[in-house]
Design a protein around this motif. Sequence first.
Motif, PDB file in Angstrom:
ATOM      1  N   UNK A  34       0.789  -1.345   0.214  1.00 37.21           N
ATOM      2  CA  UNK A  34       0.244  -0.001  -0.299  1.00 37.21           C
ATOM      3  C   UNK A  34       0.696   1.902   0.275  1.00 37.21           C
ATOM      4  N   UNK A  35       2.242   1.317   0.234  1.00 33.51           N
ATOM      5  CA  UNK A  35       3.427   2.148   0.311  1.00 33.51           C
ATOM      6  C   UNK A  35       2.843   2.500  -1.229  1.00 33.51           C
ATOM      7  N   UNK A  36       3.498   1.360  -2.303  1.00 29.96           N
ATOM      8  CA  UNK A  36       3.286   2.309  -3.212  1.00 29.96           C
ATOM      9  C   UNK A  36       2.010   2.376  -3.781  1.00 29.96           C
ATOM     10  N   UNK A  37       0.734   2.227  -3.271  1.00 25.18           N
ATOM     11  CA  UNK A  37      -0.098   3.107  -4.128  1.00 25.18           C
ATOM     12  C   UNK A  37      -0.323   4.634  -3.495  1.00 25.18           C
ATOM     13  N   UNK A  38       0.144   4.623  -2.053  1.00 27.26           N
ATOM     14  CA  UNK A  38       0.179   5.866  -1.505  1.00 27.26           C
ATOM     15  C   UNK A  38       1.137   6.815  -2.962  1.00 27.26           C
ATOM     16  N   UNK A  39       2.075   6.240  -3.079  1.00 27.27           N
ATOM     17  CA  UNK A  39       3.270   7.073  -3.509  1.00 27.27           C
ATOM     18  C   UNK A  39       2.706   6.692  -4.964  1.00 27.27           C
ATOM     19  N   UNK A  40       1.634   6.319  -5.689  1.00 26.84           N
ATOM     20  CA  UNK A  40       1.907   6.519  -7.228  1.00 26.84           C
ATOM     21  C   UNK A  40       0.405   7.535  -7.174  1.00 26.84           C
ATOM     22  N   UNK A  41      -0.828   7.607  -6.379  1.00 28.70           N
ATOM     23  CA  UNK A  41      -1.678   9.034  -5.474  1.00 28.70           C
ATOM     24  C   UNK A  41      -1.128   9.736  -5.467  1.00 28.70           C
ATOM     25  N   UNK A  42      -0.019   9.554  -5.063  1.00 29.15           N
ATOM     26  CA  UNK A  42       0.931  10.877  -3.554  1.00 29.15           C
ATOM     27  C   UNK A  42       1.072  12.284  -5.756  1.00 29.15           C
ATOM     28  N   UNK A  43       1.855  10.966  -6.199  1.00 28.57           N
ATOM     29  CA  UNK A  43       2.478  11.795  -7.650  1.00 28.57           C
ATOM     30  C   UNK A  43       1.584  12.818  -8.531  1.00 28.57           C
ATOM     31  N   UNK A  44       0.055  12.388  -8.438  1.00 30.98           N
ATOM     32  CA  UNK A  44      -0.641  12.720  -9.190  1.00 30.98           C
ATOM     33  C   UNK A  44      -1.423  14.293  -8.897  1.00 30.98           C
ATOM     34  N   UNK A  45      -0.981  14.568  -7.682  1.00 33.05           N
ATOM     35  CA  UNK A  45      -1.202  15.259  -7.242  1.00 33.05           C
ATOM     36  C   UNK A  45      -0.079  16.692  -8.360  1.00 33.05           C
ATOM     37  N   UNK A  46       1.314  15.940  -9.066  1.00 36.38           N
ATOM     38  CA  UNK A  46       2.538  17.290  -9.564  1.00 36.38           C
ATOM     39  C   UNK A  46       1.951  16.680 -10.831  1.00 36.38           C
ATOM     40  N   UNK A  47       0.860  15.945 -11.728  1.00 34.23           N
ATOM     41  CA  UNK A  47       0.137  15.612 -12.988  1.00 34.23           C
ATOM     42  C   UNK A  47       1.282  14.628 -12.996  1.00 34.23           C
ATOM     43  N   UNK A  48       1.262  13.667 -12.103  1.00 35.12           N
ATOM     44  CA  UNK A  48       2.427  12.648 -12.582  1.00 35.12           C
ATOM     45  C   UNK A  48       1.416  11.024 -12.371  1.00 35.12           C
ATOM     46  N   UNK A  49       1.502  10.814 -13.446  1.00 28.94           N
ATOM     47  CA  UNK A  49      -0.195   9.725 -13.521  1.00 28.94           C
ATOM     48  C   UNK A  49       1.025   8.457 -13.404  1.00 28.94           C
ATOM     49  N   UNK A  50       1.637   8.047 -14.049  1.00 23.74           N
ATOM     50  CA  UNK A  50       2.298   6.841 -14.731  1.00 23.74           C
ATOM     51  C   UNK A  50       3.770   6.435 -13.980  1.00 23.74           C
ATOM     52  N   UNK A  51       4.520   5.435 -14.318  1.00 24.76           N
ATOM     53  CA  UNK A  51       5.571   5.606 -14.056  1.00 24.76           C
ATOM     54  C   UNK A  51       6.085   4.053 -14.875  1.00 24.76           C
ATOM     55  N   UNK A  52       7.713   4.166 -14.809  1.00 27.88           N
ATOM     56  CA  UNK A  52       8.474   2.881 -15.374  1.00 27.88           C
ATOM     57  C   UNK A  52       8.672   2.311 -14.178  1.00 27.88           C
ATOM     58  N   UNK A  53       8.408   2.549 -12.954  1.00 29.46           N
ATOM     59  CA  UNK A  53       8.658   1.976 -12.315  1.00 29.46           C
ATOM     60  C   UNK A  53       7.946   2.891 -10.422  1.00 29.46           C
ATOM     61  N   UNK A  54       6.979   2.505 -10.257  1.00 30.59           N
ATOM     62  CA  UNK A  54       6.987   3.359  -8.850  1.00 30.59           C
ATOM     63  C   UNK A  54       7.592   2.973  -7.254  1.00 30.59           C
ATOM     64  N   UNK A  55       7.766   1.956  -7.577  1.00 34.26           N
ATOM     65  CA  UNK A  55       8.812   1.201  -6.867  1.00 34.26           C
ATOM     66  C   UNK A  55      10.108   1.964  -6.737  1.00 34.26           C
ATOM     67  N   UNK A  56      10.883   2.560  -7.737  1.00 36.60           N
ATOM     68  CA  UNK A  56      11.999   3.335  -7.455  1.00 36.60           C
ATOM     69  C   UNK A  56      11.971   4.952  -7.990  1.00 36.60           C
ATOM     70  N   UNK A  57      10.588   5.449  -7.626  1.00 38.68           N
ATOM     71  CA  UNK A  57      10.303   6.588  -7.475  1.00 38.68           C
ATOM     72  C   UNK A  57      10.033   7.268  -5.897  1.00 38.68           C
ATOM     73  N   UNK A  58      10.651   8.403  -5.441  1.00 40.72           N
ATOM     74  CA  UNK A  58      11.382   8.405  -4.304  1.00 40.72           C
ATOM     75  C   UNK A  58       9.814   8.564  -3.420  1.00 40.72           C
ATOM     76  N   UNK A  59      10.270   7.939  -2.174  1.00 38.23           N
ATOM     77  CA  UNK A  59       9.289   7.941  -1.050  1.00 38.23           C
ATOM     78  C   UNK A  59       8.147   9.072  -1.076  1.00 38.23           C
ATOM     79  N   UNK A  60       7.030   9.124  -0.359  1.00 39.29           N
ATOM     80  CA  UNK A  60       6.950  10.865  -0.153  1.00 39.29           C
ATOM     81  C   UNK A  60       6.524  10.042   1.449  1.00 39.29           C
TER      82      UNK A  60
END
Length: 167
Positions: free
Chosen positions: A38-64
């Motif tokens: 669920x951390x990765x789901x939260x990271x994905x959702x959090x990135x949406x507020x910055x206009x980022x809706x897709x990731x090559x790998x959300x696991x590699x995105x910085x934690x929020x």
Amino acid sequence: MDAIQVLVAAVAIGIAATAVMDLWLLALARLGVPTTDWRLVGRWVAAMRHGRFAHASVAQAPAVRFEHALGWLTHYAVGIAYAVLLVAFAGARWLAQPAVLPALAFGLATVVMPLFVMQPAMGAGFAAAKTATPWRNRMRALANHGVFGLGLYLGAAALAATAVQAT
């Protein structure tokens, strides 16, 4: 039932169904089966507020900050939204006399979202195609959403039984 009572019932059913799914996921995790982080789901959702809706790998995105809580909140909000949709389709009569088939079918239908929206957007590809075990992950998602559908029925049945006892 008036509209507010139907909405409150649908929210309760969504919470119950999501909790049933969580118990299932907890049992799987205890058996060593990988489940949703669920951390990765939260990271994905959090990135949406910055206009980022897709990731090559959300696991590699910085934690929020608060990503785990946001992931859980999203999980329950989606479960509630699905229950509201089921009640909208099945009608208030279904609330009074819930049947398992509409709930199970609806729960299984919700697997479309993780397979064709979440997984691609989080970097796992369509229907987990970019994972090491795509078919295993697809079947796991189908089973999880089947359990969610069963939870929709169990939540509705419990509410209906409570309503009958109250009269």
